[in-house]
Design an enzyme around this catalytic site. Structure first.
Site, PDB file in Angstrom:
ATOM      1  N   ALA A  73       0.777  -1.239   0.000  1.00 45.70           N
ATOM      2  CA  ALA A  73       0.000   0.000   0.000  1.00 45.70           C
ATOM      3  C   ALA A  73       0.806   1.285   0.000  1.00 45.70           C
ATOM      4  O   ALA A  73       0.341   2.313  -0.507  1.00 45.70           O
ATOM      5  CB  ALA A  73      -0.932   0.008   1.212  1.00 45.70           C
ATOM      6  N   PRO A  75       3.161   4.420  -0.743  1.00 46.84           N
ATOM      7  CA  PRO A  75       3.011   5.490   0.249  1.00 46.84           C
ATOM      8  C   PRO A  75       1.588   5.931   0.553  1.00 46.84           C
ATOM      9  O   PRO A  75       1.383   6.844   1.332  1.00 46.84           O
ATOM     10  CB  PRO A  75       3.806   6.636  -0.369  1.00 46.84           C
ATOM     11  CG  PRO A  75       3.628   6.450  -1.832  1.00 46.84           C
ATOM     12  CD  PRO A  75       3.621   4.967  -2.050  1.00 46.84           C
ATOM     13  N   GLY A  76       0.577   5.316  -0.098  1.00 50.94           N
ATOM     14  CA  GLY A  76      -0.773   5.535   0.376  1.00 50.94           C
ATOM     15  C   GLY A  76      -1.723   6.310  -0.514  1.00 50.94           C
ATOM     16  O   GLY A  76      -2.844   6.579  -0.102  1.00 50.94           O
ATOM     17  N   GLY A  77      -1.334   6.659  -1.736  1.00 44.05           N
ATOM     18  CA  GLY A  77      -2.247   7.369  -2.608  1.00 44.05           C
ATOM     19  C   GLY A  77      -3.506   6.570  -2.906  1.00 44.05           C
ATOM     20  O   GLY A  77      -4.628   7.086  -2.846  1.00 44.05           O
ATOM     21  N   LYS A  78      -3.345   5.289  -3.227  1.00 37.46           N
ATOM     22  CA  LYS A  78      -4.495   4.438  -3.515  1.00 37.46           C
ATOM     23  C   LYS A  78      -5.291   4.163  -2.246  1.00 37.46           C
ATOM     24  O   LYS A  78      -6.522   4.042  -2.289  1.00 37.46           O
ATOM     25  CB  LYS A  78      -4.024   3.144  -4.176  1.00 37.46           C
ATOM     26  CG  LYS A  78      -3.345   3.362  -5.522  1.00 37.46           C
ATOM     27  CD  LYS A  78      -2.811   2.064  -6.094  1.00 37.46           C
ATOM     28  CE  LYS A  78      -2.042   2.318  -7.390  1.00 37.46           C
ATOM     29  NZ  LYS A  78      -0.816   3.125  -7.151  1.00 37.46           N
ATOM     30  N   ASP A  93       1.705  -3.456   4.057  1.00 41.80           N
ATOM     31  CA  ASP A  93       2.983  -3.297   3.374  1.00 41.80           C
ATOM     32  C   ASP A  93       4.053  -3.986   4.217  1.00 41.80           C
ATOM     33  O   ASP A  93       3.934  -4.058   5.446  1.00 41.80           O
ATOM     34  CB  ASP A  93       3.328  -1.817   3.188  1.00 41.80           C
ATOM     35  CG  ASP A  93       4.315  -1.592   2.040  1.00 41.80           C
ATOM     36  OD1 ASP A  93       3.877  -1.182   0.954  1.00 41.80           O
ATOM     37  OD2 ASP A  93       5.523  -1.832   2.249  1.00 41.80           O
ATOM     38  N   ASP A 119       4.498  -9.354   5.588  1.00 43.70           N
ATOM     39  CA  ASP A 119       4.859  -9.952   4.314  1.00 43.70           C
ATOM     40  C   ASP A 119       3.580 -10.519   3.722  1.00 43.70           C
ATOM     41  O   ASP A 119       2.953 -11.404   4.318  1.00 43.70           O
ATOM     42  CB  ASP A 119       5.890 -11.054   4.551  1.00 43.70           C
ATOM     43  CG  ASP A 119       6.333 -11.755   3.273  1.00 43.70           C
ATOM     44  OD1 ASP A 119       5.661 -11.602   2.229  1.00 43.70           O
ATOM     45  OD2 ASP A 119       7.343 -12.481   3.325  1.00 43.70           O
ATOM     46  N   ASP A 135      -1.293  -3.498  -6.038  1.00 47.49           N
ATOM     47  CA  ASP A 135      -0.420  -2.741  -6.934  1.00 47.49           C
ATOM     48  C   ASP A 135       0.987  -3.259  -6.669  1.00 47.49           C
ATOM     49  O   ASP A 135       1.664  -2.823  -5.742  1.00 47.49           O
ATOM     50  CB  ASP A 135      -0.538  -1.244  -6.654  1.00 47.49           C
ATOM     51  CG  ASP A 135       0.223  -0.418  -7.668  1.00 47.49           C
ATOM     52  OD1 ASP A 135       0.066  -0.674  -8.873  1.00 47.49           O
ATOM     53  OD2 ASP A 135       0.987   0.475  -7.261  1.00 47.49           O
ATOM     54  N   CYS A 188       3.172  -0.512 -12.589  1.00 48.07           N
ATOM     55  CA  CYS A 188       3.597   0.565 -13.492  1.00 48.07           C
ATOM     56  C   CYS A 188       4.716   0.088 -14.413  1.00 48.07           C
ATOM     57  O   CYS A 188       5.723   0.767 -14.602  1.00 48.07           O
ATOM     58  CB  CYS A 188       4.017   1.817 -12.725  1.00 48.07           C
ATOM     59  SG  CYS A 188       5.372   1.582 -11.560  1.00 48.07           S
TER      60      CYS A 188
END
Length: 261
Positions: A73, A75-78, A93, A119, A135, A188
């Site tokens: 997760a 740095p947390g944007g989603k 995370d 994990d 992601d 990405c």
């Protein structure tokens, strides 16, 4: 840049120079100061996120009241997007330091989530989730327009290793969602081994998931990025549309599944 309630008005003005992209993200062509000094940042009205990175969290549709896990997760944007969508979010995370950054970001935005350091391959939640977003760690070749050295820092062996990790993480993610629940997988990377090929192989080789293709008109702003298979693919060439100030977006792949049952 993504926004909390009222945040878009701070940027969608002649003074700030903000334009609204077809995806809903507001982009500023030229910064008048460091982004941390711009109106609304300290107040938690918005956060920085590439336009392509904002798309995967939207693929769930209506998530109000659902328990949703954001895996890998930080740095947390989603995570922030899912919270603003009305979900009860668990952010997972493996990195303690990255989770500290996620926690700081959520605090600034005035948002809250359950934060779990674990994990993913060993993570055992007390209850299964209604939906999960993975992601996954990848080669990051989709960020080439901002990091032009990336294609030269990854070897074919690196790509294969990362694709194998993504397969294992995705297989684990499926087990964390309730039967009938949605799984969104994204990364990405521009390499098909981490995207289209992985999607096809996983769909063909995993008994307890079914394809949940994206459909034209289902989610505002994403139709230009839909593939015939119902997956999502963006590239750095997208969103230019004759306007240099739009300056493209990162390369992203995303696919949607449901757990059978």
């Amino acid at each position: 840049r993504q926004f909390g309630e009222g945040g878009a008005e701070l940027f969608h003005s002649h003074r700030a120079g903000g334009i609204v992209l077809p995806t809903g993200t507001v982009r500023v062509e030229k910064l008048s100061a460091s982004f941390t000094e711009l109106p609304g940042f300290e107040d938690g009205a918005w956060w920085v996120q590439d336009a392509a990175a904002s798309l995967p969290a939207r693929l769930f549709g209506d998530i109000k009241g659902l328990r949703v896990a954001d895996l890998c997760a930080a740095p947390g944007g989603k995570t922030a997007q899912l919270i603003l969508g009305g979900a009860n979010v668990t952010a997972v995370d493996i990195s303690k330091n990255r989770l500290a950054r996620l926690s700081q970001n959520l605090e600034r935005l005035g948002l809250s989530a359950e934060i779990v350091q674990a994990d993913l391959l060993k993570y055992e939640p007390e209850q299964l989730f209604d939906a999960v977003l993975l992601d996954a760690p990848c080669s990051s070749t989709g960020t080439v327009r901002r990091h032009p050295d990336v294609p030269w820092t990854k070897t074919a062996a690196d790509i294969e290793k990362l694709a194998d990790l993504q397969r294992r993480l995705l297989a684990r993610a499926v087990t964390l969602v309730k039967p009938g629940g949605r799984i969104v997988f994204s990364n990405c990377s521009l390499d098909p081994l981490e995207g289209e090929a992985l999607y096809r192989a996983f769909l063909a080789g995993t008994a307890d998931i079914v394809d949940d293709p994206l459909r034209p008109g289902e989610i505002a702003g994403i139709d230009p990025f839909l593939t015939p298979q119902g997956t999502l693919r963006t590239t750095p060439a997208d969103l230019e549309l004759g306007s240099p100030e739009r300056s493209g977006l990162d390369g992203f792949f995303a696919a949607r599944f449901r757990r059978a049952g």
